[in-house]
Write a protein that holds these residues in place. Structure first.
Motif, short mmCIF file in Angstrom:
data_model
loop_
_atom_site.label_atom_id
_atom_site.label_comp_id
_atom_site.label_asym_id
_atom_site.label_seq_id
_atom_site.Cartn_x
_atom_site.Cartn_y
_atom_site.Cartn_z
N VAL A 1 0.96 -1.31 -0.11
CA VAL A 1 0.04 -0.16 0.12
C VAL A 1 0.92 1.29 -0.10
CG1 VAL A 1 -1.91 1.29 1.04
CG2 VAL A 1 -1.87 -1.17 1.46
N SER A 2 0.40 2.10 -0.98
CA SER A 2 1.38 3.28 -0.90
C SER A 2 0.47 4.76 -1.10
CB SER A 2 2.42 3.40 -2.01
OG SER A 2 1.56 3.51 -3.24
N VAL A 3 0.78 5.69 -1.12
CA VAL A 3 -0.09 6.77 -1.30
C VAL A 3 -0.48 6.79 -2.72
CG1 VAL A 3 -0.15 9.42 -1.49
CG2 VAL A 3 0.80 8.49 0.51
N ASP A 4 0.26 6.52 -3.50
CA ASP A 4 -0.10 6.35 -5.19
C ASP A 4 -1.05 5.11 -5.41
OD1 ASP A 4 1.65 8.26 -5.84
OD2 ASP A 4 3.29 7.02 -6.40
N SER A 5 -1.06 4.02 -4.58
CA SER A 5 -2.10 2.96 -4.82
C SER A 5 -3.25 3.35 -4.25
CB SER A 5 -1.60 1.63 -4.22
OG SER A 5 -1.54 1.65 -2.76
N ILE A 6 -3.46 4.35 -3.27
CA ILE A 6 -4.71 4.82 -2.73
C ILE A 6 -5.22 5.69 -3.64
CG2 ILE A 6 -5.69 6.00 -0.70
CD1 ILE A 6 -3.39 4.57 0.98
N VAL A 7 -4.30 6.62 -4.14
CA VAL A 7 -4.95 7.68 -5.01
C VAL A 7 -5.62 6.81 -6.26
CG1 VAL A 7 -4.06 9.50 -6.67
CG2 VAL A 7 -3.16 9.53 -4.22
N SER A 8 -5.11 5.71 -6.82
CA SER A 8 -5.47 5.26 -7.89
C SER A 8 -6.68 4.65 -7.54
CB SER A 8 -4.53 4.14 -8.45
OG SER A 8 -3.29 4.79 -8.89
N LEU A 9 -7.05 3.92 -6.47
CA LEU A 9 -7.95 3.41 -6.06
C LEU A 9 -9.23 4.38 -5.69
CD1 LEU A 9 -9.64 0.78 -4.75
CD2 LEU A 9 -8.76 1.65 -2.42
N VAL A 10 -8.94 5.74 -5.11
CA VAL A 10 -9.84 6.82 -5.11
C VAL A 10 -10.28 7.27 -6.27
CG1 VAL A 10 -10.37 8.79 -3.91
CG2 VAL A 10 -9.31 7.18 -2.72
N GLU A 11 -9.46 7.44 -7.23
CA GLU A 11 -9.68 7.86 -8.67
C GLU A 11 -10.64 7.05 -9.28
OE1 GLU A 11 -5.67 10.29 -9.92
OE2 GLU A 11 -5.53 8.17 -10.15
N GLY A 12 -10.30 5.77 -9.22
CA GLY A 12 -11.28 4.81 -9.79
C GLY A 12 -12.77 4.83 -9.25
N ARG A 13 -12.76 5.00 -8.15
CA ARG A 13 -14.08 4.90 -7.38
C ARG A 13 -14.95 6.34 -7.63
NH1 ARG A 13 -14.51 1.70 -1.65
NH2 ARG A 13 -13.69 -0.20 -2.66
N ARG A 14 -14.17 7.21 -7.75
CA ARG A 14 -14.66 8.70 -7.85
C ARG A 14 -14.60 9.09 -9.49
NH1 ARG A 14 -15.37 12.48 -4.07
NH2 ARG A 14 -14.87 14.16 -5.14
N GLY A 15 -14.13 8.20 -10.33
CA GLY A 15 -14.23 8.57 -11.69
C GLY A 15 -13.73 9.77 -12.47
N LYS A 16 -12.61 10.29 -11.58
CA LYS A 16 -11.73 11.30 -12.12
C LYS A 16 -10.45 11.43 -11.42
CE LYS A 16 -14.30 14.23 -8.55
NZ LYS A 16 -14.85 15.58 -8.74
N PRO A 17 -9.60 11.89 -12.10
CA PRO A 17 -8.08 12.04 -11.52
C PRO A 17 -7.79 13.13 -10.28
CG PRO A 17 -8.38 13.48 -13.73
CD PRO A 17 -9.57 12.90 -13.43
N ILE A 18 -7.01 12.67 -9.60
CA ILE A 18 -6.60 13.39 -8.54
C ILE A 18 -4.99 14.00 -8.87
CG2 ILE A 18 -6.00 13.24 -5.89
CD1 ILE A 18 -8.17 11.05 -5.74
N SER A 19 -4.83 15.17 -8.42
CA SER A 19 -3.51 15.75 -8.39
C SER A 19 -3.20 16.24 -7.18
CB SER A 19 -3.43 16.98 -9.44
OG SER A 19 -3.54 16.49 -10.79
N ILE A 20 -1.72 16.15 -6.72
CA ILE A 20 -1.52 16.40 -5.35
C ILE A 20 -0.50 17.47 -5.69
CG2 ILE A 20 -0.40 15.89 -3.16
CD1 ILE A 20 -1.52 12.85 -3.88
#
Length: 170
Positions: A40-59
């Motif tokens: 588990v990494s920040v990147d893997s959590i970001v990818s999971l949340v992006e998939g659930r929300r249906g849009k990209p996340i930028s940090i």
């Protein structure tokens, strides 16, 4: 424990967490629903949340946050989500800030209307909602921080070497 619909079904309306359960229990339920496996990494959590929300996340780092009471900021826009965090030398602090903002997304706080969740609607091209903290003791912030604690623990514990290995080889 039954997983609330608003955690299971990202396309459905949100149930107000004030009436759902305690903030810590809500965080544990949301964490379990993520069903994290492997590293588990920040990147893997970001990818999971992006998939659930249906849009990209930028940090991104925002030095404008340094010296203020705000260490993280989430802008929910129609086509994407933006997370800004204060500059910090500590990777663990950065992870906590980012995971806190991701937790707000996981808990779908952008779909909640209520006095406990301050937001600012920004209009114009790429209209957005900015979420800020009104205090550290409301149930939304407590749930997001509890979930961030679980996420950062998952990151740290999934990247450790097998027991004893670090002790021998440093």
């Amino acid at each position: 424990m039954k997983i609330p619909k608003w955690i299971r079904a990202p396309h459905r309306a949100v149930v107000d967490p004030e009436n759902a359960s305690s903030p810590r229990e809500l965080a544990r339920t949301a964490f379990s629903a993520l069903d994290l496996h492997g590293r588990v990494s920040v990147d893997s959590i970001v990818s999971l949340v992006e998939g659930r929300r249906g849009k990209p996340i930028s940090i991104a780092i925002s030095r404008h946050l340094n010296g203020t009471e705000i260490c993280g900021l989430w802008l929910a826009r129609r086509g994407d989500d933006l997370i800004f965090h204060a500059a910090t030398d500590s990777e663990l602090h950065r992870q906590q800030i980012v995971c806190h903002e991701l937790s707000h997304m996981i808990l779908r706080h952008d779909e909640i209307d209520g006095p406990g969740l301050p937001s600012l609607r920004l209009v114009g091209e790429g209209a957005a909602m900015a979420f800020g903290r009104s205090g550290f003791l409301d149930s939304y912030e407590l749930a997001a921080e509890a979930l961030a604690d679980l996420l950062t623990y998952a990151i740290r514990s999934s990247t450790r070497e097998p027991e004893g290995f670090e002790g021998v080889f440093g």
